[in-house]
Scaffold this active site. Structure first.
Site, mmCIF file in Angstrom:
data_model
loop_
_atom_site.group_PDB
_atom_site.id
_atom_site.type_symbol
_atom_site.label_atom_id
_atom_site.label_comp_id
_atom_site.label_asym_id
_atom_site.label_seq_id
_atom_site.Cartn_x
_atom_site.Cartn_y
_atom_site.Cartn_z
ATOM 1 N N ARG A 209 0.607 14.627 13.547
ATOM 2 C CA ARG A 209 0.898 14.716 12.319
ATOM 3 C C ARG A 209 0.815 15.392 11.305
ATOM 4 O O ARG A 209 0.165 16.035 10.151
ATOM 5 C CB ARG A 209 0.365 13.549 11.460
ATOM 6 C CG ARG A 209 0.261 11.990 11.704
ATOM 7 C CD ARG A 209 -0.599 10.900 11.427
ATOM 8 N NE ARG A 209 0.304 10.652 10.307
ATOM 9 C CZ ARG A 209 -0.030 9.288 9.571
ATOM 10 N NH1 ARG A 209 -0.949 9.027 9.583
ATOM 11 N NH2 ARG A 209 0.411 8.955 8.725
ATOM 12 N N CYS B 266 -4.458 12.351 12.872
ATOM 13 C CA CYS B 266 -5.419 10.960 12.772
ATOM 14 C C CYS B 266 -5.310 10.588 14.259
ATOM 15 O O CYS B 266 -4.452 11.243 14.951
ATOM 16 C CB CYS B 266 -5.332 10.172 11.692
ATOM 17 S SG CYS B 266 -3.065 10.310 12.014
ATOM 18 N N ARG C 216 -4.410 10.986 4.634
ATOM 19 C CA ARG C 216 -3.448 11.542 5.120
ATOM 20 C C ARG C 216 -2.490 11.411 4.044
ATOM 21 O O ARG C 216 -2.108 12.522 2.405
ATOM 22 C CB ARG C 216 -2.240 11.506 6.015
ATOM 23 C CG ARG C 216 -3.129 11.629 7.343
ATOM 24 C CD ARG C 216 -2.082 11.336 8.801
ATOM 25 N NE ARG C 216 -0.785 12.594 8.011
ATOM 26 C CZ ARG C 216 -0.671 13.564 7.735
ATOM 27 N NH1 ARG C 216 -1.227 14.302 8.842
ATOM 28 N NH2 ARG C 216 0.869 13.959 7.574
ATOM 29 N N ASP D 67 4.983 1.213 11.874
ATOM 30 C CA ASP D 67 3.567 -0.207 11.449
ATOM 31 C C ASP D 67 3.288 -1.372 11.690
ATOM 32 O O ASP D 67 1.762 -2.547 11.713
ATOM 33 C CB ASP D 67 3.208 0.209 10.266
ATOM 34 C CG ASP D 67 3.161 0.801 8.974
ATOM 35 O OD1 ASP D 67 2.306 1.986 10.336
ATOM 36 O OD2 ASP D 67 2.794 1.320 8.457
ATOM 37 N N ARG E 198 -8.991 -0.813 4.617
ATOM 38 C CA ARG E 198 -7.694 0.968 4.276
ATOM 39 C C ARG E 198 -6.548 -0.228 4.313
ATOM 40 O O ARG E 198 -5.451 0.708 3.186
ATOM 41 C CB ARG E 198 -7.436 1.553 5.360
ATOM 42 C CG ARG E 198 -9.114 2.662 5.684
ATOM 43 C CD ARG E 198 -8.491 3.413 5.959
ATOM 44 N NE ARG E 198 -7.308 4.645 6.184
ATOM 45 C CZ ARG E 198 -6.057 4.749 6.404
ATOM 46 N NH1 ARG E 198 -6.363 5.033 7.587
ATOM 47 N NH2 ARG E 198 -5.849 5.699 5.513
ATOM 48 N N LYS F 87 0.507 -1.076 0.250
ATOM 49 C CA LYS F 87 0.142 -0.128 0.372
ATOM 50 C C LYS F 87 0.616 0.920 0.037
ATOM 51 O O LYS F 87 0.678 2.875 -0.768
ATOM 52 C CB LYS F 87 -0.788 -0.410 0.945
ATOM 53 C CG LYS F 87 -1.539 1.502 1.725
ATOM 54 C CD LYS F 87 -2.144 1.203 2.803
ATOM 55 C CE LYS F 87 -1.740 1.264 3.463
ATOM 56 N NZ LYS F 87 -1.489 3.177 4.159
ATOM 57 N N ASN F 88 1.765 0.950 1.135
ATOM 58 C CA ASN F 88 2.989 2.468 1.106
ATOM 59 C C ASN F 88 3.479 3.112 0.269
ATOM 60 O O ASN F 88 4.528 3.619 -0.026
ATOM 61 C CB ASN F 88 3.638 2.577 2.397
ATOM 62 C CG ASN F 88 2.825 2.881 3.892
ATOM 63 O OD1 ASN F 88 1.372 2.897 3.534
ATOM 64 N ND2 ASN F 88 3.704 2.571 5.152
HETATM 65 C C1 UD1 Z 1 4.383 6.936 6.663
HETATM 66 C C2 UD1 Z 1 3.271 5.624 6.211
HETATM 67 C C3 UD1 Z 1 2.966 5.203 7.293
HETATM 68 C C4 UD1 Z 1 4.332 4.910 8.469
HETATM 69 C C5 UD1 Z 1 5.160 6.145 8.359
HETATM 70 C C6 UD1 Z 1 6.312 6.048 9.420
HETATM 71 C C7 UD1 Z 1 2.712 5.816 4.066
HETATM 72 C C8 UD1 Z 1 1.393 6.179 3.456
HETATM 73 N N1 UD1 Z 1 2.435 5.620 5.472
HETATM 74 O O1 UD1 Z 1 3.572 7.727 6.454
HETATM 75 O O2 UD1 Z 1 2.062 3.927 7.275
HETATM 76 O O3 UD1 Z 1 3.852 4.707 9.629
HETATM 77 O O4 UD1 Z 1 5.416 6.188 7.718
HETATM 78 O O5 UD1 Z 1 7.123 4.227 8.961
HETATM 79 O O6 UD1 Z 1 3.529 5.336 3.012
HETATM 80 N N2 UD1 Z 1 6.317 14.315 10.488
HETATM 81 C C9 UD1 Z 1 6.782 15.856 11.164
HETATM 82 N N3 UD1 Z 1 6.086 16.970 10.287
HETATM 83 C C10 UD1 Z 1 6.561 16.415 8.547
HETATM 84 C C11 UD1 Z 1 6.107 15.037 8.643
HETATM 85 C C12 UD1 Z 1 6.001 14.238 9.542
HETATM 86 O O7 UD1 Z 1 6.443 15.887 12.301
HETATM 87 O O8 UD1 Z 1 6.338 17.580 8.002
HETATM 88 C C13 UD1 Z 1 6.186 13.132 11.926
HETATM 89 C C14 UD1 Z 1 4.733 12.944 12.242
HETATM 90 O O9 UD1 Z 1 3.797 13.396 12.968
HETATM 91 C C15 UD1 Z 1 4.945 11.710 12.734
HETATM 92 C C16 UD1 Z 1 6.813 11.099 12.277
HETATM 93 O O10 UD1 Z 1 7.419 12.484 11.842
HETATM 94 O O11 UD1 Z 1 5.342 11.359 13.919
HETATM 95 C C17 UD1 Z 1 7.201 9.852 11.089
HETATM 96 O O12 UD1 Z 1 5.888 10.546 9.744
HETATM 97 P P1 UD1 Z 1 6.166 10.610 8.712
HETATM 98 O O13 UD1 Z 1 7.308 9.457 8.565
HETATM 99 O O14 UD1 Z 1 6.006 11.771 7.663
HETATM 100 O O15 UD1 Z 1 4.705 9.049 7.983
HETATM 101 P P2 UD1 Z 1 4.492 9.516 7.032
HETATM 102 O O16 UD1 Z 1 4.586 9.162 5.345
HETATM 103 O O17 UD1 Z 1 3.075 9.959 7.412
#
Ligand code: UD1
Length: 417
Positions: A121, A116, A92, A303, A396, A22-23
Site C-alpha cells: 500500500r 498492512c 492508514r 471490501d 475498526r 466509515k470510508n
Molecule cells: C480505500 C478504502 C478501502 C478500500 C480501498 C479500495 C478508505 C478509508 N479505505 O483505501 O476500504 O479497500 O479504498 O476500494 O476509504 N495504491 C498505490 N499508490 C498509491 C495509492 C494506492 O499503488 O499512492 C494502490 C494500493 O496499494 C492498492 C490500490 O492502489 O493496491 C487501491 O488503493 P486505494 O484505492 O488508494 O485504497 P485506499 O484509499 O487505501
C-alpha cells in the site's frame, strides 16, 4: 483481546439498520481541517477507526465533540500541522490529513502509514499529485515533509486510488486556480466528500465520474453534513443472510451504491428486492457458484470480496474469485480451510469449490474484511463452535457486530478479555 463465539447453522431473519459509512466519515473528518468555521457531521458510526481519527485531529488542536451519532469539529485552535507515527500507524486513513494540512498551513509533516496485512500500500500517487499541485516533498525518518503554496494543475492518476483522489480533492479546493484530476476514483465516498467540500464553499464538479474539476477558493467556512450509508456493512449483512439461507433486509442503505454486488448476489441465486433505502435478500432455491473480479467502483468492491468468498464456500459448483485491487487480500483463506472449505489460491485468483457444510473452529482475524468473512463463515457452519479471535480488527469497521447479528437471530456472543 476480545473474541466472538458463534454457534452457526441458523438462517438469519429480520431487518437491520445500516450505519454511516466509515470510508466517508474518515475523509470528511480530515476535510474539517480546511474549515475555518465549526462543522457538524451526522450519521457518524461508533467505530475504532473514527475514534483514531478523532485522537489524531484532537492531537493537532482540533476541538471535537462526539454526541450520539454526530460530531462537531472546530479548528479555531489548531496547532502544528504534524501527524505523528504513533497515531498514523494505527490506521492508514490518517494519511488523509496531508492534503488539507498542506492546503491550509502551507506545510505539513505526516508519518508514512507503512504496509498492512493486505499489501504494501504505497502512497506514491498521493505524493505525485501533491507535487503536481506545487508541493515540495521530502521523506525523512519515515515522515513526509510537504511545503509550498498550492496551485491548480492538470493531472492524470496512474490508478484511480480512493485515498489519493480524496487527498488531492481536499488540497485542490484551496489551491490557486483550476485543477483537473483525470482517472480519479468514482466511489460514492468521493462524491460524498465533494458534496461536503462544496458546502464549505469549495467549487468542485464531476465527483463520481473519472474527471473532477476543482476551482480553488481562498478560504472555506463551516457546514453540516450527513454521512452516506455504509455499503460494505450493508453488503456484509446481506451476504450473511443469503449464506445462511435466511431472509434479511437492510434499511437506511443505498441500493445504487451496491449495483454490481447485488447483481452478483442475483447471479448466485439470491432473490433481491430493492426499494428506496431498503434491500431484502432471500434464497429460494439454494446458492450457485459465481465468478467475481474485484475492481474499482462501479465494479465489484474489494471490501466485500472476503465475505463473498465465505458465502461461496457453500454454493453449488466451483467459483473463481479474482482480486485485482490489492496484492494480498486472501488472508481469510487459511482460516476458511480450517473450517472445512475447499479453496485453492493461485496468485490473485482463488477457486472456491462449494462444500455441503462448514464446521466451526477457532480462527484468527487478520484484517478488517477478512475478519468479517470469518464471522459469516461461523454463521454458516452447521456443526461446532467458531471462535473468532482478535476481534479488534472487526471493531475498526463494524459497530457492535455481535449485537446486530444477534438481533437477526444469530447465536453469538462476545467474550471480553
Ligand atoms: C480505500 C478504502 C478501502 C478500500 C480501498 C479500495 C478508505 C478509508 N479505505 O483505501 O476500504 O479497500 O479504498 O476500494 O476509504 N495504491 C498505490 N499508490 C498509491 C495509492 C494506492 O499503488 O499512492 C494502490 C494500493 O496499494 C492498492 C490500490 O492502489 O493496491 C487501491 O488503493 P486505494 O484505492 O488508494 O485504497 P485506499 O484509499 O487505501
Amino acid at each position: 483481546m476480545d473474541r466472538i463465539v458463534i454457534r452457526g447453522g441458523k438462517p438469519l431473519q429480520g431487518t437491520i439498520h445500516i450505519r454511516g459509512a466509515k470510508n466517508s466519515a474518515l475523509p470528511l473528518m480530515a476535510a474539517c481541517l480546511l474549515a475555518e468555521e465549526p462543522c457538524t457531521l451526522h450519521n457518524i458510526p461508533c467505530l475504532h477507526d473514527v475514534f483514531t481519527m478523532d485522537k489524531l485531529l484532537s492531537a493537532m488542536g482540533m476541538n471535537i465533540e462526539f454526541t450520539g451519532r454526530y460530531l462537531t469539529l472546530d479548528t479555531s485552535s489548531l496547532g502544528e500541522p504534524v501527524a505523528p507515527y504513533e497515531l498514523v500507524r494505527k490506521m492508514r486513513a490518517s494519511f488523509f490529513v496531508l492534503g488539507p494540512l498542506l492546503a491550509r498551513h502551507g506545510k505539513a509533516k505526516v508519518s508514512l502509514p507503512g504496509g498492512c496485512a493486505i499489501g504494501t500500500r504505497p502512497v506514491d500517487i498521493h505524493l505525485k499529485g501533491l507535487e503536481a499541485l506545487g508541493a515540495e516533498i521530502s521523506i525523512e525518518d519515515g515522515y513526509v515533509y510537504a511545503k509550498g503554496t498550492l496551485h491548480g494543475a492538470d493531472l492524470t492518476l496512474d490508478f484511480p486510488s480512493v485515498g489519493a483522489t480524496e487527498n488531492l480533492l481536499m488540497a485542490a479546493s484551496r489551491a490557486k486556480g483550476v485543477t483537473r484530476l483525470a482517472n480519479v476514483a468514482r466511489e460514492p465516498e468521493i462524491a460524498d466528500l465533494a458534496r461536503f467540500l462544496n458546502r464549505l464553499g469549495a467549487q468542485i464538479s464531476g465527483a463520481g465520474s473519472d474527471l473532477i474539476t476543482v476551482v480553488g477558493v481562498d478560504s472555506l467556512g463551516g457546514a453540516e453534513h450527513t454521512v452516506i450509508p455504509d455499503r460494505v456493512e450493508a453488503g456484509t449483512f446481506l451476504l450473511a443472510g443469503a449464506a445462511t439461507g435466511g431472509d434479511v433486509t437492510v434499511q437506511n442503505s443505498d441500493p445504487d451504491h451496491l449495483s454490481s454486488f447485488l447483481n452478483k448476489l442475483r447471479q448466485a441465486g439470491a432473490e433481491v428486492e430493492a426499494h428506496n433505502s431498503r434491500i431484502r435478500v432471500t434464497v429460494p432455491n439454494g446458492l450457485k457458484a459465481l465468478d467475481v473480479t474485484t475492481q474499482p467502483y462501479p465494479g465489484f468492491p474489494t471490501d466485500l470480496q472476503a465475505q463473498m468468498m465465505a458465502m461461496l464456500c457453500v454454493a453449488e459448483g466451483a467459483s473463481v474469485i479474482k482480486e485485482t485491487v490489492f496484492e494480498n487480500r486472501f488472508m481469510q483463506v487459511g482460516e476458511l480451510l480450517r473450517m472445512g472449505a475447499d479453496i485453492e489460491v493461485d496468485g490473485n485468483a482463488a477457486v472456491v469449490r462449494g462444500v455441503k457444510a462448514l464446521q466451526g473452529a477457532p480462527v484468527m482475524a487478520s484484517d478488517l474484511r477478512a475478519s468479517a468473512a470469518l464471522v459469516v463463515a461461523g454463521l454458516i457452519a452447521k456443526r461446532g463452535e467458531t471462535s473468532v479471535n482478535r476481534v479488534y480488527h472487526i471493531d475498526r469497521g463494524y459497530e457492535r457486530i455481535e449485537e446486530r447479528f444477534m438481533a437477526l437471530g444469530a447465536d453469538m456472543e462476545r467474550i471480553r478479555d
